[in-house]
Design a protein around this motif. Structure first.
Motif, PDB file in Angstrom:
ATOM      1  N   ASP A 110       0.904  -0.715   0.462  1.00  0.00           N
ATOM      2  CA  ASP A 110       0.055  -0.584   0.105  1.00  0.00           C
ATOM      3  C   ASP A 110       0.442   1.346   0.086  1.00  0.00           C
ATOM      4  N   GLN A 111       1.595   1.207   0.600  1.00  0.00           N
ATOM      5  CA  GLN A 111       3.047   1.794   0.751  1.00  0.00           C
ATOM      6  C   GLN A 111       3.824   2.205  -0.272  1.00  0.00           C
ATOM      7  N   THR A 112       4.327   1.574  -0.741  1.00  0.00           N
ATOM      8  CA  THR A 112       5.718   0.976  -1.966  1.00  0.00           C
ATOM      9  C   THR A 112       4.856   1.337  -3.434  1.00  0.00           C
ATOM     10  N   LEU A 113       3.768   0.570  -3.821  1.00  0.00           N
ATOM     11  CA  LEU A 113       3.618   1.078  -5.506  1.00  0.00           C
ATOM     12  C   LEU A 113       3.480   2.128  -5.214  1.00  0.00           C
ATOM     13  N   PRO A 114       2.308   3.129  -5.184  1.00  0.00           N
ATOM     14  CA  PRO A 114       1.975   4.283  -5.557  1.00  0.00           C
ATOM     15  C   PRO A 114       3.021   4.754  -5.393  1.00  0.00           C
ATOM     16  N   LYS A 115       4.170   4.975  -5.311  1.00  0.00           N
ATOM     17  CA  LYS A 115       5.539   5.609  -5.294  1.00  0.00           C
ATOM     18  C   LYS A 115       5.936   5.451  -6.955  1.00  0.00           C
ATOM     19  N   PHE A 116       5.418   4.179  -7.787  1.00  0.00           N
ATOM     20  CA  PHE A 116       6.083   3.818  -8.958  1.00  0.00           C
ATOM     21  C   PHE A 116       4.821   4.002  -9.859  1.00  0.00           C
ATOM     22  N   ASN A 117       3.949   4.621  -9.337  1.00  0.00           N
ATOM     23  CA  ASN A 117       2.487   5.077 -10.330  1.00  0.00           C
ATOM     24  C   ASN A 117       3.298   5.409 -11.900  1.00  0.00           C
ATOM     25  N   GLY A 118       2.483   5.144 -12.947  1.00  0.00           N
ATOM     26  CA  GLY A 118       3.194   5.767 -13.952  1.00  0.00           C
ATOM     27  C   GLY A 118       3.934   5.132 -15.021  1.00  0.00           C
ATOM     28  N   ARG A 119       5.404   4.467 -14.149  1.00  0.00           N
ATOM     29  CA  ARG A 119       6.241   4.221 -13.896  1.00  0.00           C
ATOM     30  C   ARG A 119       6.639   3.311 -14.715  1.00  0.00           C
ATOM     31  N   ALA A 120       6.274   1.591 -14.749  1.00  0.00           N
ATOM     32  CA  ALA A 120       6.800   0.716 -14.271  1.00  0.00           C
ATOM     33  C   ALA A 120       6.707  -0.028 -15.929  1.00  0.00           C
ATOM     34  N   THR A 145       1.033   1.124 -11.618  1.00  0.00           N
ATOM     35  CA  THR A 145       2.034   1.319 -11.896  1.00  0.00           C
ATOM     36  C   THR A 145       2.757   1.312 -12.957  1.00  0.00           C
ATOM     37  N   LEU A 146       2.058   1.130 -13.850  1.00  0.00           N
ATOM     38  CA  LEU A 146       2.267   0.657 -15.133  1.00  0.00           C
ATOM     39  C   LEU A 146       2.220   2.133 -15.982  1.00  0.00           C
ATOM     40  N   ARG A 147       3.003   2.108 -16.772  1.00  0.00           N
ATOM     41  CA  ARG A 147       3.177   3.241 -18.008  1.00  0.00           C
ATOM     42  C   ARG A 147       2.591   2.877 -19.132  1.00  0.00           C
ATOM     43  N   PRO A 148       2.060   3.580 -19.778  1.00  0.00           N
ATOM     44  CA  PRO A 148       1.072   3.831 -20.853  1.00  0.00           C
ATOM     45  C   PRO A 148       2.432   2.621 -21.483  1.00  0.00           C
ATOM     46  N   GLY A 149       1.739   0.985 -22.047  1.00  0.00           N
ATOM     47  CA  GLY A 149       1.566   0.232 -22.950  1.00  0.00           C
ATOM     48  C   GLY A 149       2.783  -0.858 -22.659  1.00  0.00           C
ATOM     49  N   GLY A 150       2.633  -0.279 -21.141  1.00  0.00           N
ATOM     50  CA  GLY A 150       3.196  -1.342 -19.768  1.00  0.00           C
ATOM     51  C   GLY A 150       2.659  -2.830 -19.623  1.00  0.00           C
ATOM     52  N   ILE A 151       3.539  -3.980 -19.503  1.00  0.00           N
ATOM     53  CA  ILE A 151       2.212  -5.315 -19.589  1.00  0.00           C
ATOM     54  C   ILE A 151       2.698  -5.671 -17.648  1.00  0.00           C
ATOM     55  N   LEU A 152       1.119  -6.204 -17.741  1.00  0.00           N
ATOM     56  CA  LEU A 152       1.155  -6.644 -16.116  1.00  0.00           C
ATOM     57  C   LEU A 152       1.378  -8.566 -16.149  1.00  0.00           C
ATOM     58  N   LEU A 153       2.288  -8.967 -15.769  1.00  0.00           N
ATOM     59  CA  LEU A 153       2.658 -10.258 -15.996  1.00  0.00           C
ATOM     60  C   LEU A 153       1.560 -11.173 -14.202  1.00  0.00           C
ATOM     61  N   LEU A 154       0.948 -11.257 -14.634  1.00  0.00           N
ATOM     62  CA  LEU A 154       0.152 -11.723 -13.071  1.00  0.00           C
ATOM     63  C   LEU A 154      -0.049 -13.573 -13.182  1.00  0.00           C
ATOM     64  N   ALA A 155       0.039 -14.118 -12.353  1.00  0.00           N
ATOM     65  CA  ALA A 155       0.193 -14.815 -12.258  1.00  0.00           C
ATOM     66  C   ALA A 155       0.081 -15.243 -11.082  1.00  0.00           C
ATOM     67  N   ASP A 156      -1.048 -16.848 -10.779  1.00  0.00           N
ATOM     68  CA  ASP A 156      -0.894 -17.788  -9.149  1.00  0.00           C
ATOM     69  C   ASP A 156      -1.496 -18.787  -9.796  1.00  0.00           C
ATOM     70  N   ASN A 225     -12.093  -6.608 -13.841  1.00  0.00           N
ATOM     71  CA  ASN A 225     -12.479  -5.433 -13.519  1.00  0.00           C
ATOM     72  C   ASN A 225     -11.942  -4.279 -13.386  1.00  0.00           C
ATOM     73  N   VAL A 226     -10.917  -4.367 -14.064  1.00  0.00           N
ATOM     74  CA  VAL A 226      -9.923  -3.158 -14.003  1.00  0.00           C
ATOM     75  C   VAL A 226      -9.969  -2.728 -15.175  1.00  0.00           C
ATOM     76  N   ASP A 227     -10.823  -1.051 -16.048  1.00  0.00           N
ATOM     77  CA  ASP A 227     -10.477  -1.592 -16.862  1.00  0.00           C
ATOM     78  C   ASP A 227      -9.749  -0.510 -17.674  1.00  0.00           C
ATOM     79  N   THR A 228      -8.684  -0.744 -16.886  1.00  0.00           N
ATOM     80  CA  THR A 228      -7.363   0.253 -17.610  1.00  0.00           C
ATOM     81  C   THR A 228      -6.581  -1.417 -18.431  1.00  0.00           C
ATOM     82  N   LEU A 229      -6.530  -1.966 -17.854  1.00  0.00           N
ATOM     83  CA  LEU A 229      -6.557  -3.302 -18.307  1.00  0.00           C
ATOM     84  C   LEU A 229      -6.739  -4.198 -19.602  1.00  0.00           C
ATOM     85  N   THR A 230      -5.673  -4.568 -20.333  1.00  0.00           N
ATOM     86  CA  THR A 230      -6.780  -6.003 -21.568  1.00  0.00           C
ATOM     87  C   THR A 230      -5.442  -6.991 -21.881  1.00  0.00           C
TER      88      THR A 230
END
Length: 284
Positions: A110-120, A145-156, A225-230
């Motif tokens: 909650d504290q560390t992620l917002p510092k990277f908003n729009g940068r990853a 945290t993703l910059r425009p065109g950034g990629i989220l690799l989410l796995a579980d 459920n996150v509109d900005t993710l494709t």
């Protein structure tokens, strides 16, 4: 014996954070790499390469959220030497052999992620979402945290077992009502009719119910459920345990390594969790 399951679900990390656990996480990393074909799925390899080998020379930022042993993050730093790779985790670790372009930050997400908003450029989060208190909020924070065109690799992973014909293996239930017992006045009891049920499946089922957030949903739903993710690429992987896994890519290696990880390393690491959860008649 029984326990307050909410106490377990809200714990910072459900397993030990010692050297043995870091070694187990290294084994787990090998399993994931064999399943998906490397550090990231083959289906997004071109996009990852473009983001981290920018034609204009801009440095890409990679976040490994819940990095644990940081084996994924340090390998990414070695593979993409021009990128800045950051491992984020609640638990302190030392990485004496990490490359210079790797940095570790300890702290609450909650504290560390917002510092990277729009940068990853790349955000990697593996085997974390189901164990946090609010998985949907986590995915939202990751997306921000993703910059425009950034990629989220989410796995579980999940706690479901199938046989070699990909049919569901029913677990032997350790409780009567279908959920882990959270009433200390009620001892956990064994199911009376266990014919055809699997003890191994019951072990995974019990641990999953013990540690998974009540609000967890499959990865596909959390992303939807996150509109900005494709969704660029989505797969469900099956991995054999202690058999060659005919028809599964890298099945023989996966069967051997997963057997070590699940039946030896993970079983011993999670033993205290089972005892705390109410199972006292366990043999290590």
């Amino acid at each position: 014996m029984a326990a307050n399951v909410d106490d377990i679900r809200n714990a910072v990390y459900k397993l030990p954070t010692d050297v043995k656990e870091m070694v187990r996480l290294g084994i787990q990393h090998s399993i994931w790499s064999l399943m998906i074909g490397g550090l990231f799925p083959v289906g997004v390899s071109d996009q990852v390469d473009q983001l981290l080998n920018d034609a204009q020379g801009r440095q890409g930022t990679v976040l490994d959220v819940g990095c644990g042993s940081a084996i994924w993050a340090t390998n990414m730093a070695k593979t993409f030497s021009r990128a800045w790779v950051v491992g984020l985790d609640l638990n302190a670790q030392e990485f004496s052999d990490a490359p210079e372009n790797f940095e570790f930050i300890q702290g609450d997400l909650d504290q560390t992620l917002p510092k990277f908003n729009g940068r990853a450029s790349i955000v990697h989060c593996r085997c974390v979402a189901q164990h946090v208190r609010d998985p949907q909020t986590l995915v939202l924070l990751l997306s921000q945290t993703l910059r425009p065109g950034g990629i989220l690799l989410l796995a579980d992973g999940d706690w479901t077992v199938y046989d070699q014909h990909k049919k569901l293996v029913e677990p032997f239930k350790w409780w009567n009502c279908g959920t882990t017992n959270s009433n200390p006045a009620e001892p956990i009891v064994l199911e009376k009719d266990a014919c055809g049920r699997s003890w191994y499946a019951s072990w995974l089922d019990f641990f999953g119910n013990l540690t998974r957030s009540k609000d967890y949903r499959p990865i596909e739903e959390l992303v939807k459920n996150v509109d900005t993710l494709t969704v660029l690429d989505s797969h469900r992987y099956l991995s054999p345990i202690n058999w060659p896994g005919e028809g599964i890519e890298n099945g023989e290696d996966l069967g051997r390594i997963l057997n070590i990880n699940q039946r030896v390393s993970f079983c011993l690491s999670s033993l205290s969790m089972y005892i705390y959860g109410g199972l006292t008649n366990l043999v290590s």
